[in-house]
Design an enzyme around this catalytic site. Structure first.
Site, PDB file in Angstrom:
ATOM      1  N   GLU A  85       0.800  -1.408   0.035  1.00  0.00           N
ATOM      2  CA  GLU A  85       0.189   0.146   0.055  1.00  0.00           C
ATOM      3  C   GLU A  85       0.863   1.326   0.082  1.00  0.00           C
ATOM      4  O   GLU A  85       1.867   1.426   0.778  1.00  0.00           O
ATOM      5  CB  GLU A  85      -0.920  -0.075   1.178  1.00  0.00           C
ATOM      6  CG  GLU A  85      -1.953   0.931   1.359  1.00  0.00           C
ATOM      7  CD  GLU A  85      -1.337   2.190   1.993  1.00  0.00           C
ATOM      8  OE1 GLU A  85      -1.629   3.276   1.107  1.00  0.00           O
ATOM      9  OE2 GLU A  85      -0.854   2.418   2.809  1.00  0.00           O
ATOM     10  N   SER A  86       0.463   2.112  -0.625  1.00  0.00           N
ATOM     11  CA  SER A  86       1.511   3.155  -1.081  1.00  0.00           C
ATOM     12  C   SER A  86       1.849   4.188  -0.021  1.00  0.00           C
ATOM     13  O   SER A  86       2.682   4.599   0.020  1.00  0.00           O
ATOM     14  CB  SER A  86       0.874   4.069  -2.279  1.00  0.00           C
ATOM     15  OG  SER A  86      -0.286   4.482  -1.953  1.00  0.00           O
ATOM     16  N   LYS A  87       0.836   4.453   0.918  1.00  0.00           N
ATOM     17  CA  LYS A  87       1.081   5.347   1.971  1.00  0.00           C
ATOM     18  C   LYS A  87       1.894   4.657   3.057  1.00  0.00           C
ATOM     19  O   LYS A  87       2.731   5.290   3.577  1.00  0.00           O
ATOM     20  CB  LYS A  87      -0.221   5.644   2.671  1.00  0.00           C
ATOM     21  CG  LYS A  87       0.034   6.624   3.721  1.00  0.00           C
ATOM     22  CD  LYS A  87      -1.312   7.077   4.589  1.00  0.00           C
ATOM     23  CE  LYS A  87      -0.930   8.182   5.840  1.00  0.00           C
ATOM     24  NZ  LYS A  87      -2.054   8.491   6.507  1.00  0.00           N
ATOM     25  N   CYS A 191      -8.477   6.389  -5.975  1.00  0.00           N
ATOM     26  CA  CYS A 191      -8.122   5.634  -4.800  1.00  0.00           C
ATOM     27  C   CYS A 191      -9.332   4.891  -4.269  1.00  0.00           C
ATOM     28  O   CYS A 191     -10.042   5.452  -4.123  1.00  0.00           O
ATOM     29  CB  CYS A 191      -7.200   6.557  -3.739  1.00  0.00           C
ATOM     30  SG  CYS A 191      -6.790   5.472  -2.184  1.00  0.00           S
ATOM     31  N   ASP A 198      -6.526   9.663  -9.385  1.00  0.00           N
ATOM     32  CA  ASP A 198      -4.949   9.125  -9.922  1.00  0.00           C
ATOM     33  C   ASP A 198      -4.841   9.123 -11.532  1.00  0.00           C
ATOM     34  O   ASP A 198      -5.783   8.536 -12.204  1.00  0.00           O
ATOM     35  CB  ASP A 198      -4.997   7.283  -9.613  1.00  0.00           C
ATOM     36  CG  ASP A 198      -4.904   7.101  -8.041  1.00  0.00           C
ATOM     37  OD1 ASP A 198      -4.208   7.865  -7.295  1.00  0.00           O
ATOM     38  OD2 ASP A 198      -5.727   6.266  -7.470  1.00  0.00           O
ATOM     39  N   GLU A 231      -2.305  -1.276  -9.907  1.00  0.00           N
ATOM     40  CA  GLU A 231      -1.889  -2.570 -10.279  1.00  0.00           C
ATOM     41  C   GLU A 231      -3.309  -3.165 -10.614  1.00  0.00           C
ATOM     42  O   GLU A 231      -3.120  -3.911 -11.853  1.00  0.00           O
ATOM     43  CB  GLU A 231      -1.322  -3.475  -9.197  1.00  0.00           C
ATOM     44  CG  GLU A 231       0.166  -2.773  -8.740  1.00  0.00           C
ATOM     45  CD  GLU A 231      -0.182  -1.694  -7.511  1.00  0.00           C
ATOM     46  OE1 GLU A 231       0.725  -1.401  -6.961  1.00  0.00           O
ATOM     47  OE2 GLU A 231      -1.174  -1.136  -7.227  1.00  0.00           O
ATOM     48  N   ARG A 259       2.092  10.650  -6.166  1.00  0.00           N
ATOM     49  CA  ARG A 259       1.357  11.018  -5.098  1.00  0.00           C
ATOM     50  C   ARG A 259       2.269  10.924  -3.889  1.00  0.00           C
ATOM     51  O   ARG A 259       2.639   9.932  -3.713  1.00  0.00           O
ATOM     52  CB  ARG A 259      -0.024  10.591  -5.188  1.00  0.00           C
ATOM     53  CG  ARG A 259      -0.941  11.089  -3.821  1.00  0.00           C
ATOM     54  CD  ARG A 259      -2.289  11.573  -4.527  1.00  0.00           C
ATOM     55  NE  ARG A 259      -2.894  10.515  -5.203  1.00  0.00           N
ATOM     56  CZ  ARG A 259      -3.660   9.433  -4.529  1.00  0.00           C
ATOM     57  NH1 ARG A 259      -3.747   9.354  -3.319  1.00  0.00           N
ATOM     58  NH2 ARG A 259      -4.304   8.732  -5.337  1.00  0.00           N
ATOM     59  N   GLY A 260       2.584  11.779  -2.967  1.00  0.00           N
ATOM     60  CA  GLY A 260       3.188  11.393  -1.756  1.00  0.00           C
ATOM     61  C   GLY A 260       4.632  11.278  -2.280  1.00  0.00           C
ATOM     62  O   GLY A 260       5.524  10.531  -1.418  1.00  0.00           O
TER      63      GLY A 260
END
Length: 284
Positions: A85-87, A191, A198, A231, A259-260
């Protein structure tokens, strides 16, 4: 039995305390299998591929406490059982900020070990993550390049479908096969946890019956209201084109804007071939 965490369990969309001391437990894996099952993929997928990540905000301290910076590039094999998970990935990379490391190679090796363990969710590591650090002396060599291929966005079309509509896809199955590469900058999804947009460009390369270009562009645009991780969007796109258009060979590659401090760029292919170059685009 190990609990296989889902997006609802992740730190995404929650108020979070940031730590600047190394903590590999911050990485939050999410199983690929449930979303693949929803697309009719059971067991081993018929595609190969990888998720190419770029982190632009990596920093740590050297042995004397002086901050160091680098750009990190990651290759997550598509056969891994989990994505990250990206965060949580951002939180993990931030945890290096106040951590002393001997050199950049120690940073690279530690990240490679931690990420490899996370994408297999503490099971046997089938294939390790690839990790490359680009150091400041090489920043000026990092190119910007748009995707190669025929741009679908030139087409003047009506668009009224904003959730994935595979029925828009068709191909000329009664004609001679072609080999071509098509691109669009109009891919957008959301998201699945926060609803944030996104943005992405997508490249579709195939050999087989010629795909109707207007329908393909309408199909790409139909993801505009769809909630899912990057993905899973690319895998859904691959499976829909494969099923509806009947190509002999197919590759789908999307490059999402960052992002981030992170961008995620999934690539899926029906046949073994070299990884696409991890070269950022103007919007990234």
């Amino acid at each position: 039995m190990n609990h296989s965490p889902g997006a609802a369990d992740s730190p995404l969309g929650r108020s979070t305390s940031y730590t600047d001391h190394y903590d590999p437990l911050l990485l939050f894996p999410i199983a690929r299998a449930p979303q693949r099952a929803a697309m009719g993929i059971e067991g081993r997928p018929m595609f190969f591929g990888a998720d190419l990540w770029t982190a632009y905000e990596l920093s740590w301290l050297n042995a004397r406490g002086k901050p160091q910076v680098a750009i990190a590039q990651f290759m997550i094999p598509a056969e891994s059982t989990h994505i990250i998970e990206s965060k949580s990935f951002k939180l993990y990379l931030n945890s290096f900020n106040g951590t002393r490391m001997a050199d950049s190679e120690e940073v690279r090796q530690r990240i490679r070990s931690d990420v490899s363990a996370a994408i297999w969710h503490d099971g046997p590591v089938g294939s390790s993550a690839g990790v490359k650090l680009v150091l400041p002396d090489d920043f000026d060599r990092e190119p910007i390049h748009e995707m190669d291929g025929l741009n679908l966005d030139r087409l003047d079309i009506d668009c009224d479908r904003f959730h994935p509509a595979p029925e828009l896809l068709s191909s000329a199955v009664d004609e001679q096969p072609v080999t071509e590469t098509l691109t669009s900058r109009l891919l957008k999804s959301n998201c699945p946890v926060t609803g944030q947009p996104d943005w992405a460009s997508v490249q579709i390369s195939y050999t087989g019956p010629q795909i109707d270009q207007a329908g393909l562009l309408q199909y790409i645009i139909s993801f505009r209201g769809h909630d899912d991780f990057h993905e899973h969007c690319v895998e859904r796109m691959f499976m829909d084109i494969w099923t509806r258009c009947k190509p002999a060979k197919l590759a789908v590659y999307a490059r999402y804007t960052r992002r981030g401090g992170l961008d995620i760029n999934p690539w899926r292919t029906s046949h073994p071939c070299p990884l696409p170059a991890n070269v950022r685009m103007a919007r990234q």
